[in-house]
Scaffold this motif. Sequence first.
Motif, short mmCIF file in Angstrom:
data_model
loop_
_atom_site.label_atom_id
_atom_site.label_comp_id
_atom_site.label_asym_id
_atom_site.label_seq_id
_atom_site.Cartn_x
_atom_site.Cartn_y
_atom_site.Cartn_z
N TYR A 6 -17.68 -5.07 -6.77
CA TYR A 6 -16.80 -5.62 -5.32
C TYR A 6 -17.17 -4.41 -4.39
O TYR A 6 -16.03 -3.20 -4.45
CB TYR A 6 -15.83 -5.98 -5.93
CG TYR A 6 -15.02 -6.69 -7.35
CD1 TYR A 6 -15.54 -8.83 -6.04
CD2 TYR A 6 -15.31 -6.35 -8.02
CE1 TYR A 6 -16.02 -9.35 -7.56
CE2 TYR A 6 -15.61 -8.00 -8.56
CZ TYR A 6 -15.71 -9.38 -8.42
OH TYR A 6 -16.20 -10.24 -9.61
N LEU A 8 -17.04 -4.73 0.30
CA LEU A 8 -17.03 -5.22 1.73
C LEU A 8 -17.11 -4.02 2.89
O LEU A 8 -15.92 -3.62 2.91
CB LEU A 8 -16.20 -6.28 1.57
CG LEU A 8 -16.13 -6.80 2.47
CD1 LEU A 8 -16.64 -8.45 2.17
CD2 LEU A 8 -14.87 -8.26 2.52
N VAL A 10 -16.19 -4.58 6.89
CA VAL A 10 -16.71 -6.63 8.52
C VAL A 10 -15.37 -5.33 8.80
O VAL A 10 -15.53 -4.43 8.86
CB VAL A 10 -15.24 -6.90 7.10
CG1 VAL A 10 -15.94 -8.13 6.49
CG2 VAL A 10 -13.85 -7.49 7.27
N ARG A 39 -8.85 0.18 -0.30
CA ARG A 39 -8.29 -0.02 1.18
C ARG A 39 -8.83 0.63 2.04
O ARG A 39 -8.02 1.78 1.64
CB ARG A 39 -7.13 -1.20 1.24
CG ARG A 39 -6.41 -1.86 0.12
CD ARG A 39 -5.81 -2.79 0.14
NE ARG A 39 -5.39 -3.02 1.63
CZ ARG A 39 -4.24 -3.87 1.46
NH1 ARG A 39 -3.58 -4.07 1.14
NH2 ARG A 39 -3.93 -4.06 3.03
N LEU A 69 -9.40 -10.20 1.48
CA LEU A 69 -10.78 -11.01 1.85
C LEU A 69 -10.42 -12.53 3.00
O LEU A 69 -10.62 -12.38 4.41
CB LEU A 69 -12.21 -11.35 1.22
CG LEU A 69 -13.30 -12.16 1.47
CD1 LEU A 69 -13.80 -11.38 2.92
CD2 LEU A 69 -14.00 -12.46 1.16
N ARG A 70 -9.83 -13.57 2.55
CA ARG A 70 -9.19 -14.65 3.04
C ARG A 70 -8.39 -14.02 4.74
O ARG A 70 -8.76 -14.82 5.70
CB ARG A 70 -9.12 -15.46 2.36
CG ARG A 70 -9.63 -15.97 1.28
CD ARG A 70 -9.04 -17.33 0.42
NE ARG A 70 -8.34 -17.62 -0.39
CZ ARG A 70 -9.01 -16.90 -1.82
NH1 ARG A 70 -9.19 -15.56 -1.50
NH2 ARG A 70 -8.37 -16.85 -3.14
N ARG A 72 -8.30 -11.19 6.38
CA ARG A 72 -9.63 -10.31 7.26
C ARG A 72 -10.17 -11.41 8.84
O ARG A 72 -9.55 -11.26 9.38
CB ARG A 72 -9.89 -9.35 6.99
CG ARG A 72 -9.40 -7.82 6.22
CD ARG A 72 -8.39 -7.61 7.78
NE ARG A 72 -7.51 -7.87 7.20
CZ ARG A 72 -6.20 -7.52 7.48
NH1 ARG A 72 -6.37 -6.96 8.77
NH2 ARG A 72 -4.82 -8.56 7.40
N ARG A 73 -10.04 -11.96 7.30
CA ARG A 73 -11.34 -13.67 7.96
C ARG A 73 -10.44 -14.20 8.89
O ARG A 73 -11.32 -14.68 9.99
CB ARG A 73 -12.40 -14.26 6.84
CG ARG A 73 -13.01 -13.89 6.11
CD ARG A 73 -14.22 -14.19 5.27
NE ARG A 73 -15.61 -13.52 4.87
CZ ARG A 73 -16.56 -13.55 5.60
NH1 ARG A 73 -17.19 -14.04 6.00
NH2 ARG A 73 -16.79 -12.61 4.75
#
Length: 88
Positions: A6, A8, A10, A39, A69-70, A72-73
């Motif tokens: 995993y 990510l 962004v 993180r 993730l949710r 941050r989006r």
Amino acid sequence: MLIQPYHLYVERVDPDRNMARFYTLAIEPTLFGTPRLLRRWGRIGTLGRTMVHHFEPEEDAVALFLDLLRERRAHGYRARHTEALKGG
């Protein structure tokens, strides 16, 4: 042992507000084989800040990964476009 990796990365960029931020998440095994969520966040071009969370079951690490993730989006972070990577 992790079933799958995993990772990510962004960014949130707003030139009008002089904002250029990044946020990374990764689930990795420790030396003992237990999962940890790493993180990192900060201004693009800096090392930023780091926080590490240790877990016993991998499912808990994945649940926090998806929650972050949710979050941050919802705050406007998006994956970097490939055109920006190519310079065009």
